[in-house]
Design a protein around this motif. Structure first.
Motif, short mmCIF file in Angstrom:
data_model
loop_
_atom_site.label_atom_id
_atom_site.label_comp_id
_atom_site.label_asym_id
_atom_site.label_seq_id
_atom_site.Cartn_x
_atom_site.Cartn_y
_atom_site.Cartn_z
N LYS A 251 0.82 -1.22 0.00
CA LYS A 251 0.00 0.00 0.00
C LYS A 251 0.86 1.27 0.00
CE LYS A 251 -2.49 -1.52 3.56
NZ LYS A 251 -2.17 -2.97 3.61
N GLU A 252 1.95 1.28 0.79
CA GLU A 252 2.80 2.48 0.81
C GLU A 252 3.50 2.69 -0.52
OE1 GLU A 252 6.32 4.70 3.39
OE2 GLU A 252 5.33 2.91 4.19
N LEU A 253 3.86 1.62 -1.20
CA LEU A 253 4.49 1.74 -2.52
C LEU A 253 3.54 2.42 -3.50
CD1 LEU A 253 7.08 0.99 -4.10
CD2 LEU A 253 5.93 -1.14 -4.75
N VAL A 254 2.27 2.06 -3.46
CA VAL A 254 1.27 2.69 -4.33
C VAL A 254 1.12 4.17 -3.97
CG1 VAL A 254 -1.19 2.71 -4.92
CG2 VAL A 254 0.04 0.54 -4.77
N ALA A 255 1.12 4.47 -2.66
CA ALA A 255 1.00 5.87 -2.23
C ALA A 255 2.18 6.70 -2.75
CB ALA A 255 0.92 5.94 -0.71
N ARG A 256 3.39 6.14 -2.68
CA ARG A 256 4.57 6.86 -3.18
C ARG A 256 4.47 7.09 -4.69
NH1 ARG A 256 8.64 7.72 0.23
NH2 ARG A 256 8.70 6.54 2.18
N ASN A 267 7.47 18.52 -3.75
CA ASN A 267 7.23 18.84 -2.35
C ASN A 267 7.25 17.57 -1.50
OD1 ASN A 267 6.86 21.71 -2.69
ND2 ASN A 267 4.95 21.22 -3.74
N PRO A 268 7.19 17.70 -0.17
CA PRO A 268 7.38 16.52 0.69
C PRO A 268 6.32 15.44 0.51
CG PRO A 268 7.61 18.55 1.95
CD PRO A 268 7.09 18.94 0.61
N PHE A 269 6.78 14.20 0.70
CA PHE A 269 5.88 13.04 0.88
C PHE A 269 6.21 12.48 2.25
CE2 PHE A 269 5.26 8.46 0.96
CZ PHE A 269 3.95 8.33 0.53
N LEU A 270 5.28 12.60 3.19
CA LEU A 270 5.52 12.14 4.56
C LEU A 270 4.48 11.08 4.92
CD1 LEU A 270 6.22 15.56 6.33
CD2 LEU A 270 7.87 13.95 5.37
N SER A 271 4.94 10.01 5.55
CA SER A 271 4.04 8.92 5.91
C SER A 271 3.97 8.75 7.41
CB SER A 271 4.49 7.61 5.25
OG SER A 271 5.78 7.24 5.70
N LEU A 272 2.83 8.28 7.89
CA LEU A 272 2.60 8.07 9.31
C LEU A 272 1.76 6.81 9.47
CD1 LEU A 272 2.92 9.30 12.19
CD2 LEU A 272 0.72 10.41 11.83
N ASN A 273 2.27 5.85 10.27
CA ASN A 273 1.51 4.64 10.55
C ASN A 273 0.70 4.87 11.82
OD1 ASN A 273 0.65 2.04 11.40
ND2 ASN A 273 2.26 1.10 10.18
N CYS A 274 -0.60 4.99 11.67
CA CYS A 274 -1.46 5.33 12.81
C CYS A 274 -1.50 4.21 13.85
CB CYS A 274 -2.88 5.63 12.32
SG CYS A 274 -2.96 7.00 11.14
N GLY A 312 2.70 19.30 -0.28
CA GLY A 312 2.99 17.93 -0.69
C GLY A 312 1.89 16.96 -0.33
N THR A 313 2.30 15.76 0.10
CA THR A 313 1.37 14.65 0.32
C THR A 313 1.64 14.01 1.67
OG1 THR A 313 1.35 14.20 -2.06
CG2 THR A 313 0.50 12.47 -0.62
N ILE A 314 0.57 13.63 2.38
CA ILE A 314 0.69 12.84 3.60
C ILE A 314 0.01 11.50 3.38
CG2 ILE A 314 -0.12 12.60 5.99
CD1 ILE A 314 0.38 15.48 6.44
N PHE A 315 0.72 10.42 3.77
CA PHE A 315 0.16 9.08 3.67
C PHE A 315 -0.12 8.57 5.07
CE2 PHE A 315 1.21 4.39 3.44
CZ PHE A 315 -0.05 4.02 2.96
N LEU A 316 -1.39 8.35 5.38
CA LEU A 316 -1.81 7.84 6.69
C LEU A 316 -2.13 6.37 6.57
CD1 LEU A 316 -4.10 10.81 7.85
CD2 LEU A 316 -1.70 10.38 8.45
N ASP A 317 -1.19 5.53 6.97
CA ASP A 317 -1.39 4.08 6.90
C ASP A 317 -2.16 3.62 8.13
OD1 ASP A 317 -1.25 1.56 5.93
OD2 ASP A 317 0.89 1.26 6.31
N GLU A 318 -2.96 2.57 7.93
CA GLU A 318 -3.79 2.01 9.01
C GLU A 318 -4.63 3.10 9.68
OE1 GLU A 318 -4.27 -0.96 9.11
OE2 GLU A 318 -2.52 -1.80 8.09
N ILE A 354 -4.15 14.17 1.00
CA ILE A 354 -4.19 13.06 1.95
C ILE A 354 -4.44 11.76 1.22
CG2 ILE A 354 -5.37 12.07 3.94
CD1 ILE A 354 -3.85 14.48 4.76
N ILE A 355 -3.53 10.79 1.43
CA ILE A 355 -3.72 9.42 0.96
C ILE A 355 -3.81 8.53 2.20
CG2 ILE A 355 -2.76 7.51 -0.39
CD1 ILE A 355 -1.23 9.55 -2.05
N THR A 356 -4.84 7.70 2.27
CA THR A 356 -5.02 6.83 3.43
C THR A 356 -5.01 5.37 3.01
OG1 THR A 356 -7.41 7.03 3.21
CG2 THR A 356 -6.32 8.56 4.71
N ALA A 357 -4.82 4.50 4.00
CA ALA A 357 -4.79 3.07 3.70
C ALA A 357 -5.21 2.27 4.93
CB ALA A 357 -3.39 2.63 3.26
#
Length: 531
Positions: A251-256, A267-274, A312-318, A354-357
């Motif tokens: 899922k994170e690979l797709v978000a990237r 711009n930034p791509f930052l990820s956070l595993n909730c 940029g983009t934030i990826f919120l996993d879980e 915002i991209i979520t997963a």
């Protein structure tokens, strides 16, 4: 070592007469290196009542800046000729200190971040071009920094280096403060202002790999081709994207890939595993906090990922692990892109995609009221569903070869081939951990491979987690008689082999028995079968 001296340093020894002459002359005097020669040179100038504006002394060289309307180089040479050790005298355009100052200014001008030098009262002694540009049409040198910054001047004057979140002319920065210490007293500080956006890009570089995320999505199956087409289509749309799928499906690979192909890719791509951060910290990680917001908070406060990722983009996993309170706060941000830091009262804005997963079933979560239905509709504007590896078995062979190459390179190991029977085992295994499990298995196979090829036995040993299926385990279970020992052995055999041959016919072919017998034994030992 160079020594820069003002004339006042010699006043106690040599009286110097000052004349109101506008013509200046700068000379470099070469001499033998001996004690007192600079004082003898100054004494000669004093005898002529020439005004010495400044003097710099280096080994074998004395640089002098004169106010003099009559003397030339020949006159100076004649004047200094009776001093022991004088070799030459030439006119120069700049003193060494002036040359060094120009180099320093050129260096500072190339630094795009603002830098300011203040004294112990907060007066700005010097700054680079980037700092000056922050204040349009006004020279900030000699002004007090308190006029521009939202921090008390005393808080900037510490005895050790530190960083603090500040607003300079209402713009957010992270300030690195380097104190100037004289006689164990802080007499000023050099302040290096780093923009929060730039800090976000730097943090993004730490998180990011150099891989082209889209090309890292390996496979030729129809499911993968559909996902690649969706990524390419959704990347240009500045809308929230929800990625669903089992753990380990990428899922994170797709978000990237969505970020790298989007107009936001600079711009930034930052990820956070909730799921990986405790609930009390998750809010401050995402939204940041103000000074003194809670016990243990940094005095300077802290920017959150939303602020750092601006543009940029934030990826919120879980994301399904997020509490209802944070879900409500995230929903508000998605509605109007405004938020408040923890402990803050000021409304802030951030332009973030915002991209979520999640691997969980949102319908069940909504029914159980553990996930807000309104937030679900807000994040589920565009959706990408990733299939488990068991539904794209045609990709397992190409993935296996890809991981073998990577493992051999990373482990500095000779690249082994893989036998067809071993490949069949990998293709037929159900892979509950999906691509991540397959990758880890291949890395372990390559690391353990002593031969030039990976065999079916190697695969069985790694996947089963045991080197053999034998009587050793039976002894530990304290088998009481022949029949129970035989039954326990059959059960172990089926438990170990069924995941590699996930159907009664495949397992029957492997063990050379009828598929009816395998089905009967699986039911007898209550071994869960795959539907």
């Amino acid at each position: 070592m160079a020594l820069t001296l003002k004339l006042a340093d010699f006043c106690a020894v040599i009286p110097v007469l000052h004349c109101n002459i506008n013509v200046t002359m700068k000379v470099k005097i070469e001499s033998r290196d001996r004690v007192g020669i600079s004082q003898e040179i100054l004494a000669k100038f004093a005898s002529k009542a020439w005004n010495v504006k400044s003097i710099e002394v280096e080994s074998q060289f004395t640089y002098v800046h004169l106010d003099n309307e009559t003397a030339d180089v020949e006159t100076l040479l004649k004047l200094l000729s009776d001093i022991d050790g004088i070799k030459n005298c030439i006119e120069i355009s700049e003193m060494p200190a002036e040359v060094r100052e120009k180099h320093v200014q050129a260096l500072l001008a190339k630094i795009s971040d603002p830098i300011l030098d203040i004294d112990d009262q907060g007066k700005i002694l010097a700054c680079n071009r980037a700092a000056q540009l922050l204040v349009t049409g006004d020279n900030i040198t000699k002004q007090n920094i308190g006029k521009f910054i939202d921090v008390n001047v005393k808080d900037l004057l510490q005895k050790s280096e530190f960083s603090i979140a500040v607003n300079f002319l209402s713009r957010p920065f992270i300030a690195d403060i380097n104190p100037v210490i004289t006689n164990n007293i802080t007499t000023g500080a050099v302040i290096y202002l780093k923009s929060v956006k730039k800090l976000g890009r730097q943090l993004s570089l730490v998180q990011e790999t150099k891989d082209d995320a889209l090309n890292a999505i390996i496979g030729n199956s129809p499911a993968i081709k559909l996902i690649i087409a969706q990524i390419q289509r959704f990347a240009d749309l500045d809308l929230p994207v929800l990625i669903t799928g089992e753990t380990g499906t990428g899922k994170e690979l797709v978000a990237r890939a969505l970020h790298q192909l989007s107009p936001r890719n600079a711009n930034p791509f930052l990820s956070l595993n909730c799921a990986a951060i405790p609930e009390p910290l998750l809010e401050s990680e995402l939204f940041g906090y103000e000074s003194g917001a809670f016990t243990g908070a940094k005095r300077s406060g802290k920017p959150g990922l939303i602020e750092l990722a601006d543009g940029g983009t934030i990826f919120l996993d879980e994301i399904a692990e997020m509490s209802n309170y944070l879900q409500a706060k995230l929903l508000r941000f998605l509605q109007d892109l405004t938020y408040r830091k923890v402990g803050g009262t000021k409304e802030l804005n951030a332009n973030v995609k915002i991209i979520t997963a999640s691997h969980q079933n949102f319908n069940e979560l909504i029914i159980n009221k553990t996930f807000r239905e309104d937030l679900y509709y807000r994040i589920n504007v565009l959706k990408i569903q990733l299939p488990p590896l068991s539904e794209r078995k045609s990709d397992i062979e190409i993935l296996t070869h890809h991981f073998i190459v990577r493992a051999a390179q990373q482990l500095s190991h000779a690249m082994p081939s893989i036998e067809q029977e071993a490949m069949n085992l990998l293709v037929n295994f159900d892979w509950p951990g999906n691509i991540r499990q397959l990758e880890n298995t291949i890395f372990k196979l390559v690391a353990m491979c002593d031969e030039n090829s990976i065999s079916a036995e190697d695969v069985l040993q790694v996947v089963s987690g045991n080197e053999t299926i034998g009587v050793g385990n039976l002894v530990e279970n304290e088998i009481q008689d022949w029949n129970s020992a035989q039954a326990e052995f059959e059960k172990q055999l089926l438990v170990k082999l069924y995941p590699m041959y996930p159907s009664t016919r495949k397992l029957a072919d492997r063990l050379n028995v009828s598929h009816n017998k395998i089905a009967m034994k699986l039911r007898a030992y209550n071994i869960k079968t795959y539907s």
